[in-house]
Motif scaffolding. Structure first.
Motif, PDB file in Angstrom:
ATOM      1  N   ASP A 268      61.434  41.061  -5.985  1.00 46.82           N
ATOM      2  CA  ASP A 268      62.087  41.352  -7.259  1.00 46.82           C
ATOM      3  C   ASP A 268      62.316  40.109  -8.117  1.00 46.82           C
ATOM      4  O   ASP A 268      62.782  40.211  -9.247  1.00 46.82           O
ATOM      5  N   GLY A 269      61.990  38.928  -7.580  1.00 44.97           N
ATOM      6  CA  GLY A 269      62.188  37.707  -8.349  1.00 44.97           C
ATOM      7  C   GLY A 269      60.926  37.225  -9.037  1.00 44.97           C
ATOM      8  O   GLY A 269      60.936  36.168  -9.680  1.00 44.97           O
ATOM      9  N   MET A 270      59.833  37.990  -8.910  1.00 38.15           N
ATOM     10  CA  MET A 270      58.558  37.605  -9.504  1.00 38.15           C
ATOM     11  C   MET A 270      57.939  38.805 -10.215  1.00 38.15           C
ATOM     12  O   MET A 270      58.312  39.953  -9.948  1.00 38.15           O
ATOM     13  N   HIS A 271      57.021  38.526 -11.119  1.00 37.14           N
ATOM     14  CA  HIS A 271      56.239  39.622 -11.686  1.00 37.14           C
ATOM     15  C   HIS A 271      55.445  40.256 -10.552  1.00 37.14           C
ATOM     16  O   HIS A 271      54.973  39.573  -9.647  1.00 37.14           O
ATOM     17  N   ARG A 272      55.294  41.557 -10.605  1.00 37.69           N
ATOM     18  CA  ARG A 272      54.628  42.280  -9.515  1.00 37.69           C
ATOM     19  C   ARG A 272      53.234  41.718  -9.218  1.00 37.69           C
ATOM     20  O   ARG A 272      52.880  41.509  -8.053  1.00 37.69           O
ATOM     21  N   LYS A 273      52.465  41.437 -10.253  1.00 35.48           N
ATOM     22  CA  LYS A 273      51.107  40.921 -10.064  1.00 35.48           C
ATOM     23  C   LYS A 273      51.127  39.564  -9.367  1.00 35.48           C
ATOM     24  O   LYS A 273      50.316  39.295  -8.474  1.00 35.48           O
ATOM     25  N   ASP A 274      52.062  38.705  -9.776  1.00 35.31           N
ATOM     26  CA  ASP A 274      52.158  37.373  -9.162  1.00 35.31           C
ATOM     27  C   ASP A 274      52.605  37.469  -7.709  1.00 35.31           C
ATOM     28  O   ASP A 274      52.137  36.712  -6.848  1.00 35.31           O
TER      29      ASP A 274
ATOM     30  N   LEU B 109      52.108  40.012  -5.642  1.00 28.77           N
ATOM     31  CA  LEU B 109      50.992  40.522  -4.850  1.00 28.77           C
ATOM     32  C   LEU B 109      49.944  39.440  -4.604  1.00 28.77           C
ATOM     33  O   LEU B 109      49.365  39.355  -3.515  1.00 28.77           O
ATOM     34  N   SER B 110      49.731  38.594  -5.598  1.00 33.35           N
ATOM     35  CA  SER B 110      48.780  37.494  -5.438  1.00 33.35           C
ATOM     36  C   SER B 110      49.260  36.515  -4.371  1.00 33.35           C
ATOM     37  O   SER B 110      48.472  36.013  -3.569  1.00 33.35           O
ATOM     38  N   LEU B 111      50.563  36.261  -4.364  1.00 34.47           N
ATOM     39  CA  LEU B 111      51.142  35.357  -3.369  1.00 34.47           C
ATOM     40  C   LEU B 111      50.997  35.934  -1.960  1.00 34.47           C
ATOM     41  O   LEU B 111      50.612  35.231  -1.014  1.00 34.47           O
ATOM     42  N   VAL B 112      51.283  37.226  -1.819  1.00 34.10           N
ATOM     43  CA  VAL B 112      51.135  37.881  -0.519  1.00 34.10           C
ATOM     44  C   VAL B 112      49.665  37.841  -0.087  1.00 34.10           C
ATOM     45  O   VAL B 112      49.359  37.638   1.089  1.00 34.10           O
ATOM     46  N   ALA B 113      48.759  38.012  -1.042  1.00 34.87           N
ATOM     47  CA  ALA B 113      47.327  37.990  -0.730  1.00 34.87           C
ATOM     48  C   ALA B 113      46.904  36.630  -0.183  1.00 34.87           C
ATOM     49  O   ALA B 113      46.139  36.540   0.779  1.00 34.87           O
ATOM     50  N   VAL B 114      47.381  35.545  -0.813  1.00 37.23           N
ATOM     51  CA  VAL B 114      47.042  34.193  -0.346  1.00 37.23           C
ATOM     52  C   VAL B 114      47.542  33.979   1.082  1.00 37.23           C
ATOM     53  O   VAL B 114      46.812  33.468   1.946  1.00 37.23           O
ATOM     54  N   HIS B 115      48.779  34.376   1.334  1.00 37.71           N
ATOM     55  CA  HIS B 115      49.328  34.232   2.686  1.00 37.71           C
ATOM     56  C   HIS B 115      48.572  35.112   3.684  1.00 37.71           C
ATOM     57  O   HIS B 115      48.416  34.741   4.856  1.00 37.71           O
ATOM     58  N   SER B 116      48.101  36.265   3.220  1.00 43.73           N
ATOM     59  CA  SER B 116      47.330  37.149   4.098  1.00 43.73           C
ATOM     60  C   SER B 116      46.007  36.499   4.485  1.00 43.73           C
ATOM     61  O   SER B 116      45.565  36.601   5.641  1.00 43.73           O
ATOM     62  N   ASP B 117      45.363  35.823   3.531  1.00 46.10           N
ATOM     63  CA  ASP B 117      44.125  35.106   3.837  1.00 46.10           C
ATOM     64  C   ASP B 117      44.369  34.017   4.881  1.00 46.10           C
ATOM     65  O   ASP B 117      43.570  33.840   5.814  1.00 46.10           O
ATOM     66  N   CYS B 118      45.462  33.297   4.721  1.00 45.89           N
ATOM     67  CA  CYS B 118      45.799  32.246   5.691  1.00 45.89           C
ATOM     68  C   CYS B 118      46.003  32.833   7.085  1.00 45.89           C
ATOM     69  O   CYS B 118      45.547  32.265   8.087  1.00 45.89           O
ATOM     70  N   TRP B 119      46.697  33.953   7.132  1.00 43.95           N
ATOM     71  CA  TRP B 119      46.955  34.585   8.425  1.00 43.95           C
ATOM     72  C   TRP B 119      45.670  35.081   9.073  1.00 43.95           C
ATOM     73  O   TRP B 119      45.458  34.889  10.277  1.00 43.95           O
ATOM     74  N   LEU B 120      44.791  35.693   8.281  1.00 37.87           N
ATOM     75  CA  LEU B 120      43.524  36.191   8.817  1.00 37.87           C
ATOM     76  C   LEU B 120      42.705  35.063   9.436  1.00 37.87           C
ATOM     77  O   LEU B 120      42.134  35.211  10.522  1.00 37.87           O
ATOM     78  N   LEU B 121      42.657  33.929   8.759  1.00 38.28           N
ATOM     79  CA  LEU B 121      41.911  32.786   9.279  1.00 38.28           C
ATOM     80  C   LEU B 121      42.550  32.249  10.557  1.00 38.28           C
ATOM     81  O   LEU B 121      41.853  31.870  11.501  1.00 38.28           O
ATOM     82  N   SER B 122      43.872  32.208  10.569  1.00 37.46           N
ATOM     83  CA  SER B 122      44.559  31.675  11.759  1.00 37.46           C
ATOM     84  C   SER B 122      44.319  32.559  12.974  1.00 37.46           C
ATOM     85  O   SER B 122      44.110  32.063  14.084  1.00 37.46           O
ATOM     86  N   VAL B 123      44.308  33.881  12.779  1.00 35.35           N
ATOM     87  CA  VAL B 123      44.046  34.793  13.894  1.00 35.35           C
ATOM     88  C   VAL B 123      42.600  34.655  14.371  1.00 35.35           C
ATOM     89  O   VAL B 123      42.326  34.582  15.570  1.00 35.35           O
ATOM     90  N   ALA B 124      41.664  34.587  13.414  1.00 34.48           N
ATOM     91  CA  ALA B 124      40.249  34.463  13.763  1.00 34.48           C
ATOM     92  C   ALA B 124      39.991  33.187  14.560  1.00 34.48           C
ATOM     93  O   ALA B 124      39.263  33.197  15.565  1.00 34.48           O
ATOM     94  N   PHE B 125      40.603  32.088  14.145  1.00 34.53           N
ATOM     95  CA  PHE B 125      40.347  30.839  14.841  1.00 34.53           C
ATOM     96  C   PHE B 125      41.226  30.666  16.084  1.00 34.53           C
ATOM     97  O   PHE B 125      40.938  29.825  16.932  1.00 34.53           O
TER      98      PHE B 125
END
Length: 240
Positions: A82-88, A90-106
């Motif tokens: 609630d402290g950010m624009h919804r689009k921003d 979601l973009s932040l969550v997406a970036v963290h999701s990419d980091c997590w996916l890579l960490s699990v894969a490796f």
């Protein structure tokens, strides 16, 4: 918490696990985004977004055991909602999701040899990131060396046509020299030439390429399609 069925051991197994988790996260942040948004209530405790190997997603509390069975995703994603624009947000969550996916894969790939780890990353890198899908951005790839000549053309062509059979073939990478390499690709609907600034999708039946806008398919929608059939092939099947 992140689920783990049988521990993937080969490059192909790890990549399959990666793509399944990635698909679930993409769905959470696109087609299921309203449900995801509601579940990330800032009034709740620290929440994480998990993608599971069965292609389901889950908003849940982090694992209690220390250390966890698998690397954990970003903690407390709900607090910033609630402290950010919804689009921003979601973009932040997406970036963290990419980091997590890579960490699990490796994490799974830690015991692979050097060449297999390199091949795993190359396979992962051929896919658009969750961030790129969610924001609609297209990755820009460096030009191949001048001396590669025809090899660069053949390699780039494989990156478009080399998707596994049964998967939707997407053109989401914007090479600086795409116009030269793929200028002979024409849209099966409007006849227009390939343009790296536009989203394209290939039919898995007739192997023709189409502007996404011509067949009313968006990048986010394409992520959910396992086998894409163009309007012409869909019509043919209906007449049989």
């Amino acid at each position: 918490m992140a689920s783990i069925s049988s521990s993937p051991r080969s490059v192909e197994d790890i990549f399959k696990d990666y793509t399944a988790r990635r698909s679930s996260l993409v769905r959470a942040l696109t087609s299921d985004v309203d449900d995801f948004y509601v579940q990330c209530d800032p009034e709740k405790e620290n929440l994480c977004l998990y993608g599971h190997p069965n292609e389901s997603w889950e908003v849940a509390l982090p694992a209690e055991e220390v250390p966890p069975e698998l690397p954990e995703p970003a903690l407390g994603i709900n607090f910033a909602r609630d402290g950010m624009h919804r689009k921003d947000w979601l973009s932040l969550v997406a970036v963290h999701s990419d980091c997590w996916l890579l960490s699990v894969a490796f994490y799974f790939g830690a015991r692979l040899n050097r060449n297999d780890r390199k091949r795993l990353f190359s396979m992962i890198n051929d896919l658009p990131t969750v961030f790129e899908v969610v924001t609609g951005r297209k990755p820009v790839k460096d030009k191949p060396p001048v001396e590669s000549g025809s090899k660069a053309r053949n390699s780039a062509k494989r990156s478009i046509d080399g998707q596994p059979k049964g998967d939707s073939k997407l053109i989401e990478e914007s090479y600086n020299d795409d116009e030269d390499e793929h200028g002979d690709t024409l849209c099966g609907s409007c006849g227009g030439s390939y343009n790296s600034d536009e989203f394209w999708i290939g039919c898995d039946i007739c192997e023709r390429w189409y502007h996404g806008k011509c067949v009313k398919i968006t990048p986010a929608k394409a992520e959910m399609i396992k086998q894409y059939k163009c309007p012409s092939c869909s019509t043919k099947k209906g007449r049989q």
